[in-house]
Design a protein around this motif. Structure first.
Motif, PDB file in Angstrom:
ATOM      1  N   ALA A   1       0.984  -0.908  -0.049  1.00 43.50           N
ATOM      2  CA  ALA A   1      -0.027   0.177  -0.033  1.00 43.50           C
ATOM      3  C   ALA A   1       0.818   1.235  -0.049  1.00 43.50           C
ATOM      4  CB  ALA A   1      -0.964   0.021   1.368  1.00 43.50           C
ATOM      5  N   TYR A   2       0.664   2.009  -1.138  1.00 44.44           N
ATOM      6  CA  TYR A   2       1.437   3.433  -1.220  1.00 44.44           C
ATOM      7  C   TYR A   2       0.789   4.538  -0.248  1.00 44.44           C
ATOM      8  CZ  TYR A   2       5.217   2.100  -4.408  1.00 44.44           C
ATOM      9  OH  TYR A   2       6.299   1.784  -5.375  1.00 44.44           O
ATOM     10  N   ASP A   3       1.568   5.029   0.695  1.00 46.82           N
ATOM     11  CA  ASP A   3       0.903   5.928   1.451  1.00 46.82           C
ATOM     12  C   ASP A   3       1.269   7.356   0.818  1.00 46.82           C
ATOM     13  OD1 ASP A   3       0.347   7.444   3.664  1.00 46.82           O
ATOM     14  OD2 ASP A   3       1.943   6.927   5.252  1.00 46.82           O
ATOM     15  N   PHE A   4      -0.053   7.802   0.459  1.00 43.61           N
ATOM     16  CA  PHE A   4       0.119   9.219  -0.295  1.00 43.61           C
ATOM     17  C   PHE A   4      -0.674  10.270   0.914  1.00 43.61           C
ATOM     18  CE2 PHE A   4      -0.017   6.955  -4.336  1.00 43.61           C
ATOM     19  CZ  PHE A   4       1.462   7.059  -4.589  1.00 43.61           C
ATOM     20  N   GLY A   5      -1.019   9.577   1.896  1.00 46.63           N
ATOM     21  CA  GLY A   5      -1.889  10.157   2.922  1.00 46.63           C
ATOM     22  C   GLY A   5      -2.881   9.009   3.282  1.00 46.63           C
ATOM     23  N   ILE A   6      -2.519   7.690   3.428  1.00 49.94           N
ATOM     24  CA  ILE A   6      -3.787   6.825   3.530  1.00 49.94           C
ATOM     25  C   ILE A   6      -4.339   6.775   4.889  1.00 49.94           C
ATOM     26  CG2 ILE A   6      -2.116   4.911   4.837  1.00 49.94           C
ATOM     27  CD1 ILE A   6      -3.369   3.113   2.459  1.00 49.94           C
ATOM     28  N   LYS A   7      -5.837   6.451   4.924  1.00 46.22           N
ATOM     29  CA  LYS A   7      -6.415   6.394   6.236  1.00 46.22           C
ATOM     30  C   LYS A   7      -6.440   5.062   6.825  1.00 46.22           C
ATOM     31  CE  LYS A   7     -10.625   8.441   5.988  1.00 46.22           C
ATOM     32  NZ  LYS A   7     -12.045   8.558   5.312  1.00 46.22           N
ATOM     33  N   HIS A   8      -6.467   4.886   8.164  1.00 40.98           N
ATOM     34  CA  HIS A   8      -6.354   3.778   8.902  1.00 40.98           C
ATOM     35  C   HIS A   8      -7.539   2.848   8.420  1.00 40.98           C
ATOM     36  CE1 HIS A   8      -3.778   5.350  12.161  1.00 40.98           C
ATOM     37  NE2 HIS A   8      -2.921   5.594  10.969  1.00 40.98           N
ATOM     38  N   ASN A   9      -8.588   3.483   8.134  1.00 38.06           N
ATOM     39  CA  ASN A   9      -9.720   2.433   7.797  1.00 38.06           C
ATOM     40  C   ASN A   9      -9.479   1.858   6.571  1.00 38.06           C
ATOM     41  OD1 ASN A   9     -11.669   1.828   9.939  1.00 38.06           O
ATOM     42  ND2 ASN A   9     -12.046   4.189  10.239  1.00 38.06           N
ATOM     43  N   ILE A  10      -9.130   2.234   5.643  1.00 37.64           N
ATOM     44  CA  ILE A  10      -8.506   1.761   4.295  1.00 37.64           C
ATOM     45  C   ILE A  10      -7.919   0.205   4.730  1.00 37.64           C
ATOM     46  CG2 ILE A  10      -7.337   1.774   2.191  1.00 37.64           C
ATOM     47  CD1 ILE A  10      -8.192   4.680   1.912  1.00 37.64           C
ATOM     48  N   LEU A  11      -6.654   0.578   5.683  1.00 42.93           N
ATOM     49  CA  LEU A  11      -5.948  -0.665   5.950  1.00 42.93           C
ATOM     50  C   LEU A  11      -6.594  -1.435   6.596  1.00 42.93           C
ATOM     51  CD1 LEU A  11      -2.759   1.443   6.654  1.00 42.93           C
ATOM     52  CD2 LEU A  11      -3.074   0.304   4.803  1.00 42.93           C
ATOM     53  N   ARG A  12      -7.493  -1.045   7.605  1.00 46.17           N
ATOM     54  CA  ARG A  12      -8.387  -2.057   8.498  1.00 46.17           C
ATOM     55  C   ARG A  12      -9.288  -2.927   7.454  1.00 46.17           C
ATOM     56  NH1 ARG A  12      -9.090   2.771  11.913  1.00 46.17           N
ATOM     57  NH2 ARG A  12      -7.538   2.634  13.908  1.00 46.17           N
ATOM     58  N   ARG A  13      -9.730  -2.213   6.461  1.00 39.64           N
ATOM     59  CA  ARG A  13     -10.717  -2.997   5.584  1.00 39.64           C
ATOM     60  C   ARG A  13     -10.005  -3.901   4.799  1.00 39.64           C
ATOM     61  NH1 ARG A  13     -14.293  -4.176   7.398  1.00 39.64           N
ATOM     62  NH2 ARG A  13     -15.464  -5.027   5.546  1.00 39.64           N
ATOM     63  N   LEU A  14      -8.890  -3.635   4.474  1.00 40.01           N
ATOM     64  CA  LEU A  14      -8.065  -4.647   3.519  1.00 40.01           C
ATOM     65  C   LEU A  14      -7.652  -5.789   4.407  1.00 40.01           C
ATOM     66  CD1 LEU A  14      -5.740  -2.350   1.391  1.00 40.01           C
ATOM     67  CD2 LEU A  14      -7.327  -3.995   0.644  1.00 40.01           C
ATOM     68  N   ALA A  15      -7.339  -5.427   5.713  1.00 35.89           N
ATOM     69  CA  ALA A  15      -6.838  -6.377   6.465  1.00 35.89           C
ATOM     70  C   ALA A  15      -7.956  -7.433   6.926  1.00 35.89           C
ATOM     71  CB  ALA A  15      -6.170  -5.873   7.900  1.00 35.89           C
ATOM     72  N   SER A  16      -9.395  -6.760   7.181  1.00 37.50           N
ATOM     73  CA  SER A  16     -10.411  -7.601   7.227  1.00 37.50           C
ATOM     74  C   SER A  16     -10.767  -8.515   6.089  1.00 37.50           C
ATOM     75  CB  SER A  16     -11.585  -6.792   7.830  1.00 37.50           C
ATOM     76  OG  SER A  16     -11.133  -6.020   9.013  1.00 37.50           O
ATOM     77  N   TYR A  17     -10.328  -8.100   5.050  1.00 33.35           N
ATOM     78  CA  TYR A  17     -10.680  -9.128   3.679  1.00 33.35           C
ATOM     79  C   TYR A  17      -9.550 -10.204   3.665  1.00 33.35           C
ATOM     80  CZ  TYR A  17     -14.831  -6.749   2.155  1.00 33.35           C
ATOM     81  OH  TYR A  17     -16.086  -6.671   1.816  1.00 33.35           O
ATOM     82  N   GLY A  18      -8.528 -10.223   4.679  1.00 35.89           N
ATOM     83  CA  GLY A  18      -7.582 -11.086   4.602  1.00 35.89           C
ATOM     84  C   GLY A  18      -6.259 -10.839   4.072  1.00 35.89           C
ATOM     85  N   CYS A  19      -6.049  -9.471   3.864  1.00 41.50           N
ATOM     86  CA  CYS A  19      -4.723  -9.164   3.151  1.00 41.50           C
ATOM     87  C   CYS A  19      -3.651  -9.007   4.030  1.00 41.50           C
ATOM     88  CB  CYS A  19      -4.882  -7.847   2.433  1.00 41.50           C
ATOM     89  SG  CYS A  19      -6.368  -8.048   1.174  1.00 41.50           S
ATOM     90  N   LYS A  20      -2.494  -9.360   3.680  1.00 48.42           N
ATOM     91  CA  LYS A  20      -1.448  -9.140   4.445  1.00 48.42           C
ATOM     92  C   LYS A  20      -0.819  -7.697   3.954  1.00 48.42           C
ATOM     93  CE  LYS A  20       3.475 -10.408   5.004  1.00 48.42           C
ATOM     94  NZ  LYS A  20       4.720 -11.246   4.778  1.00 48.42           N
ATOM     95  N   ILE A  21      -0.514  -6.791   4.896  1.00 50.83           N
ATOM     96  CA  ILE A  21      -0.182  -5.386   4.024  1.00 50.83           C
ATOM     97  C   ILE A  21       1.155  -4.772   4.605  1.00 50.83           C
ATOM     98  CG2 ILE A  21      -1.303  -3.029   3.850  1.00 50.83           C
ATOM     99  CD1 ILE A  21      -3.746  -4.127   4.978  1.00 50.83           C
ATOM    100  N   THR A  22       1.948  -4.383   3.477  1.00 51.53           N
ATOM    101  CA  THR A  22       3.181  -3.650   3.910  1.00 51.53           C
ATOM    102  C   THR A  22       2.807  -2.354   3.121  1.00 51.53           C
ATOM    103  OG1 THR A  22       4.341  -5.438   3.539  1.00 51.53           O
ATOM    104  CG2 THR A  22       5.450  -3.399   3.236  1.00 51.53           C
ATOM    105  N   VAL A  23       2.878  -1.270   4.241  1.00 53.43           N
ATOM    106  CA  VAL A  23       2.915   0.134   3.746  1.00 53.43           C
ATOM    107  C   VAL A  23       4.060   0.795   3.433  1.00 53.43           C
ATOM    108  CG1 VAL A  23       1.888   2.395   4.495  1.00 53.43           C
ATOM    109  CG2 VAL A  23       0.888   0.368   5.441  1.00 53.43           C
ATOM    110  N   VAL A  24       4.287   1.515   2.218  1.00 54.99           N
ATOM    111  CA  VAL A  24       5.352   2.201   2.010  1.00 54.99           C
ATOM    112  C   VAL A  24       5.147   3.641   1.893  1.00 54.99           C
ATOM    113  CG1 VAL A  24       6.208  -0.096   0.757  1.00 54.99           C
ATOM    114  CG2 VAL A  24       5.093   1.529  -0.609  1.00 54.99           C
ATOM    115  N   PRO A  25       6.384   4.143   1.697  1.00 57.74           N
ATOM    116  CA  PRO A  25       6.421   5.874   1.503  1.00 57.74           C
ATOM    117  C   PRO A  25       5.764   6.024   0.242  1.00 57.74           C
ATOM    118  CG  PRO A  25       8.459   5.082   2.934  1.00 57.74           C
ATOM    119  CD  PRO A  25       7.704   3.836   2.152  1.00 57.74           C
ATOM    120  N   CYS A  26       5.728   7.425  -0.014  1.00 58.78           N
ATOM    121  CA  CYS A  26       5.286   7.827  -1.463  1.00 58.78           C
ATOM    122  C   CYS A  26       6.404   7.824  -2.733  1.00 58.78           C
ATOM    123  CB  CYS A  26       4.705   9.107  -1.365  1.00 58.78           C
ATOM    124  SG  CYS A  26       5.730  10.643  -0.618  1.00 58.78           S
TER     125      CYS A  26
END
Length: 438
Positions: A239-264
């Motif tokens: 997930a590219y962090d251009f100003g990402i909201k926490h609930n975007i990440l939470r919803r992805l995680a809830s759909y079973g995704c393993k998430i690596t957040v990276v800088p812009c």
């Protein structure tokens, strides 16, 4: 304590509001003399707050108001948000960097502040403009009042200002640059000059809100807020962090995704080395044309893995595909914008926050407009099946707002599943070809 005495002399006839009768022209008036003593602390304070702030817009209008939160002088672009609630999520949405947010709902602050509703680790907006500041809170999750929260985060706020009139002006003239100040030493002309000298167009705002180093995200949507079934198969998403909201990440995680957040500024080559199943390009503030490095990154990832763009990510995808973006008159900000899904025909009530849009007429052949905003017909979603690409101009995670569009995360999961199957099929065909050659 200072005491003052005031003496009064009133006739009895004056007290009874009578005049001397014409048949008793020479009657003597009975006069009563009394003294009233008034005590004062000498501070001269009134039991209500006086106007102590100004919002000066670049069109020359000056709006007197009362301050809360931090004090000082701040410049920003004024936009209005039509959400009825969710001001804490709005305050912590990085997409509002460089902007004053004016809430059209008149009563703000009644639910206070809690630790669960934040969309990032700090407030990025320039200031908050409201009509009426609640004098009390009535939510069981409240930990502190809104004013204290803003003061701690050095965010300016004003109230007792005609937000309806300002909103009408913004709808007529478009978004305006303004200066908010509690500094009485600054003249109106000086603040007006500041507003006319600053411009948000062409500024790289995502670099100031993005994370600095890669990190893993594991938090899911809390059970009391969960409303959709979580699939069993897990996918790795960068997930590219251009100003990402926490609930975007939470919803992805809830759909079973393993998430690596990276800088812009994370390079496409480094992302592809991580062999992700999919890449998310997040929301973020400002002008997509001001961040060509991000557009270049998106270009180098498209077609290699499934991608999903949200808000700023949607605009960057549009530019990476060869399309153009433009600044809207006053943008879309709020949790109640109607969008039509052109594929299904369904209408979704969506949460939106953007001042720029993709011009669909400039997109290449093969790119499909999947959603349109029903308020103005602007492009609200794209798909490019040949490149395993999907995007939305609005926020499927809402927060605040309805969850009509949450299915988009499931569609992204399906896109990654198709991508993984394609990879397996290609490897199988390659293995079969090598066996024949042997």
């Amino acid at each position: 304590m200072e005491t003052k005495a005031l003496s009064f002399a009133l006739s009895l006839n004056d007290l009874t509001n009578n005049r001397f009768s014409s048949n008793t022209p020479h009657a003597a008036a009975k006069v009563s003399v009394f003294t009233v003593r008034c005590s004062s602390s000498g501070s001269g304070e009134r039991p209500w707050k006086n106007s102590d702030a100004r919002l000066v817009l670049e069109d020359g209008s000056i709006w007197r108001a009362k301050s809360f939160g931090a004090s000082g002088t701040q410049v920003g672009e004024v936009v209005f948000n039509t959400s009825l609630t969710g001001y804490q999520e709005i305050l912590t949405d990085p997409s509002y960097a460089g902007q004053f947010v004016l809430m059209t709902n008149p009563h703000i602050g009644n639910t206070g502040i809690n630790f669960d509703d934040e969309e990032s680790i700090q407030c990025f907006l320039a200031g908050l403009v409201i009509r009426s500041l609640s004098i009390s809170t009535s939510n069981w999750r409240c930990k502190k009042p809104l004013g204290d929260y803003l003061a701690e985060r050095n965010i300016m706020g004003i109230y007792d200002v005609d937000t309806r009139a300002i909103t009408r002006r913004l709808r007529q003239d478009g978004s305006l640059i303004g200066v908010l100040s509690t500094d009485n030493s600054k003249k109106d002309e000086e603040l007006l000059h500041m507003s006319k000298s600053w411009n948000i167009v062409g500024k790289d705002l995502i670099s100031g809100v993005s994370c600095k180093t890669p990190h893993e995200w594991v938090d899911k949507t809390k059970q009391q807020w969960e409303f959709s079934k979580v699939p069993g198969e897990a996918f790795h998403v960068v997930a590219y962090d251009f100003g990402i909201k926490h609930n975007i990440l939470r919803r992805l995680a809830s759909y079973g995704c393993k998430i690596t957040v990276v800088p812009c500024t994370w390079s496409a080559s480094e992302t592809l080395k991580m062999k992700p199943d999919g890449v998310l390009f997040s929301n973020g503030p400002g002008d997509p044309s001001a961040v060509p490095y991000a557009v270049e990154t998106v270009k180098n990832i498209i077609g290699k893995v499934p991608v999903f763009g949200i808000c700023m990510g949607h605009q960057l995808l549009g530019q990476a595909l060869g399309g153009k973006t433009f600044k809207m008159k006053f943008g879309h900000h709020g949790g109640n914008h109607p969008v039509r899904n052109l594929r299904s025909g369904h209408v979704e009530i969506s949460a939106q926050n953007h001042n720029y849009a993709v011009d669909p007429a400039t997109l290449p052949e093969g790119v499909e407009v999947t959603h349109i905003n029903l308020n103005d017909g602007s492009c609200a979603g794209l798909a490019f099946p040949a490149q395993q690409l999907m995007s939305l101009q609005y926020h499927p995670e809402a927060s605040p707002g309805p969850h009509d569009s949450d299915y988009a995360f499931r569609e992204f999961v399906e896109l990654m599943k198709q991508g993984k199957n394609r990879t397996k099929e290609s490897l199988h065909q390659l293995s079969a070809a090598q066996a024949l050659d042997a």
